[in-house]
Design an enzyme around this catalytic site. Structure first.
Site, PDB file in Angstrom:
ATOM      1  N   ARG A  60       0.835  -1.205   0.000  1.00 53.21           N
ATOM      2  CA  ARG A  60       0.000   0.000   0.000  1.00 53.21           C
ATOM      3  C   ARG A  60       0.865   1.248   0.000  1.00 53.21           C
ATOM      4  O   ARG A  60       1.837   1.326   0.731  1.00 53.21           O
ATOM      5  CB  ARG A  60      -0.909   0.013   1.235  1.00 53.21           C
ATOM      6  N   ARG A  88       2.639   0.929  10.326  1.00 51.74           N
ATOM      7  CA  ARG A  88       2.128   1.293   9.007  1.00 51.74           C
ATOM      8  C   ARG A  88       3.250   1.250   7.986  1.00 51.74           C
ATOM      9  O   ARG A  88       4.041   2.173   7.864  1.00 51.74           O
ATOM     10  CB  ARG A  88       1.514   2.701   9.074  1.00 51.74           C
ATOM     11  N   GLU A 126      -5.968  -1.379  15.736  1.00 50.56           N
ATOM     12  CA  GLU A 126      -6.611  -2.308  14.814  1.00 50.56           C
ATOM     13  C   GLU A 126      -5.650  -3.418  14.374  1.00 50.56           C
ATOM     14  O   GLU A 126      -4.517  -3.160  13.982  1.00 50.56           O
ATOM     15  CB  GLU A 126      -7.090  -1.554  13.567  1.00 50.56           C
ATOM     16  N   SER A 179      -9.920  -6.527  10.507  1.00 57.32           N
ATOM     17  CA  SER A 179     -11.124  -5.828  10.084  1.00 57.32           C
ATOM     18  C   SER A 179     -11.933  -6.811   9.256  1.00 57.32           C
ATOM     19  O   SER A 179     -11.434  -7.357   8.283  1.00 57.32           O
ATOM     20  CB  SER A 179     -10.728  -4.611   9.253  1.00 57.32           C
ATOM     21  N   ARG A 219       1.448  -6.669  12.753  1.00 56.93           N
ATOM     22  CA  ARG A 219       0.866  -6.059  13.946  1.00 56.93           C
ATOM     23  C   ARG A 219       0.731  -7.076  15.074  1.00 56.93           C
ATOM     24  O   ARG A 219       0.810  -6.710  16.249  1.00 56.93           O
ATOM     25  CB  ARG A 219      -0.484  -5.415  13.610  1.00 56.93           C
TER      26      ARG A 219
END
Length: 415
Positions: free
Chosen positions: A261, A276, A348, A351, A388
């Site tokens: 990303r 991130r 988070e 999801s 994560r």
RNA sequence: CGGGAGAUGGUAGAGCGGUUGAAUACACCGGUCUUGAAAACCGGCGAAGGUAACACUUCCGGGGGUUCGAAUCCCCCUCUCCCGGCCA
């Protein structure tokens, strides 16, 4: 893509629902008009084509019977021009329609709570009590440095900022987590797949990343190809433009992939550490479900992801996203947030979304139900984000010396 | 990357430019027969849009062209297979 026929009959409802997703009602109105005008022009076009077909048949007959075709030919020629004109109109009407339609987000489910952003999300429950430290817990990058687990500088050297290198035990732990996740998902009936990490434009449009979010994707130069931002893209699109039989449902798939990303628009956020990154590992669950039964599948997916965190001994909470925080394709989403003692907050880590028939309509994924084709429901969710999870283990399992214990369930995977 | 062949319904496999959306076989579904199954026989069997249902339109890898009319002729692209080069 939203259901345009439904839109025609329920303008106010749709318009009101999309307001929360930041879509102006004027745009919805335009969309409805474009749809209506496409249908109108297509009706004219098809009538003219029917005439053409009739006359062409006659033409053949006349020839056979030796009749004069001059008059017929002039009529046919005139009609032909008419068709060409309609075709042009139809084409531009279609372009206009899809330009709008493909950029309209999904409608939230009726029971999704209202809210502006993530602050209005609703915590459903907490699982596992966060551990009490008798020292100040460190953040993961500090622990990474102490243990020589992550080389941030050389990751940047090799690629650019937001890339990193895992070393030794950390690299091993990353691999152990991937295997552990895949095994846990398999126990729930998800079939493991190993898919291309590069997908073409049609696939990214199928799941909703394109045309609107191209800025977040790494594109291959001179090719119509993109690095996948999530395994949701290849797994969901596995059945792109296919018709399944009802007995195939639900199709439960899992796969490990790296995710790429650009993180456009995230400048300055989470720049420190591994939260991130431009490239990260993730094990994803994707389900293709019967539309009447997708809720059950959704609950199972949430439970599965939560159970994995529990098995790892990681405290977390289950959060229901409000309509203002829902992603583009989602009708409903539940996030799992893991406790990070170093950061002293929940972050988070998974999801899980049900997109209903939104992606299915874009990707043309259907199933046969009593001779008729019906759109499936597609669902996706992380189980789990690997990097994560690694961070969470580091922060939750650290001792005062910075040494990190390995969770019991992972020990067999570290041998 | 170079040379050759090809792309048609779930699969296999036909298809003179004019009732061909497409023969045929297999698979599949329904029926007859059977205690049940198999076999045999009869019938059905692609998709999208559209309709209350019909009608109608579009689709024979994708795009463009020739023609009154294209699965059939021409051009471009993509993909697959075989041979060679490179390579995990």
């Amino acid at each position: 893509m939203i259901d345009l026929k439904f839109l025609q009959n329920n303008f106010d409802l749709v318009s009101q629902k999309l307001q929360k997703k930041g879509v102006d009602s004027a745009v919805i109105e335009r969309l409805g008009e474009e749809f209506a005008s496409l249908k109108a022009i297509n009706a004219k076009l098809e009538a003219a084509q029917a005439d053409q077909n009739q006359m062409s048949k006659l033409f053949g007959q006349y020839k056979k019977e030796g009749k004069d075709v001059a008059e017929l030919k002039s009529k046919v020629d005139a009609n032909k021009e008419l068709i060409a004109g309609y075709q042009e109109e139809s084409r531009s009407a279609e372009d206009a329609l899809y330009t709008i339609a493909l950029s309209i987000p999904n409608l939230p489910d009726d029971d999704v709570p209202h809210g502006e952003d993530e602050h209005d999300n609703i915590e459903l429950r907490r699982v596992l009590e966060p551990r009490r430290f008798d020292f100040i817990p460190k953040e993961h990058w500090e622990l990474a440095e102490m243990n020589g687990w992550i080389d941030f500088e050389r990751g940047v050297k090799l690629a650019k900022s937001r890339f990193s290198v895992l070393k030794g035990q950390a690299a091993r732990l990353e691999r152990a987590l991937i295997n552990f996740f895949l095994d846990q998902n398999a126990k729930r009936g998800f079939e493991e797949l190993c898919v291309p990490f590069i997908n073409n434009e049609a696939m990214l449009q199928g799941t909703g990343q394109l045309p609107k979010f191209g800025d977040d994707l790494f594109k291959i130069e001179d090719e119509n190809l993109y690095l996948i931002p999530t395994a949701e893209v290849p797994l969901t699109n596995l059945y792109h433009d296919e018709i399944l039989s009802e007995s195939d449902l639900p199709v439960l798939m899992t796969g490990y992939t790296p995710c790429f990303r650009k993180e456009a628009g995230s400048a300055g956020r989470d720049t420190r550490g591994m939260i991130r990154q431009h490239q990260f590992d993730k094990v994803e669950m994707v389900a293709i479900a019967h539309p009447d039964k997708s809720d059950e599948v959704f609950d199972m997916m949430v439970e599965n992801a939560s159970d994995i965190l529990t098995a790892l001994g990681l405290p977390h909470r289950v959060v229901r996203l409000c309509d203002g925080d829902l992603g583009f394709s989602a009708a409903t989403t539940i996030d799992l947030e893991v406790w990070l003692p170093g950061q002293n907050q929940y972050r988070e880590i998974s999801s899980i979304s049900n997109t209903r028939d939104f992606q299915a309509r874009r990707a043309k994924i259907r199933f046969k139900e009593d001779k008729k084709n019906r759109l499936v429901h597609t669902l996706n969710g992380s189980a789990l984000a690997v990097g994560r999870t690694l961070i969470a283990i580091m922060e939750n399992y650290q001792n005062v010396d910075g040494i990190i214990e390995i969770p019991e369930v992972l020990k067999p995977y570290m041998r």
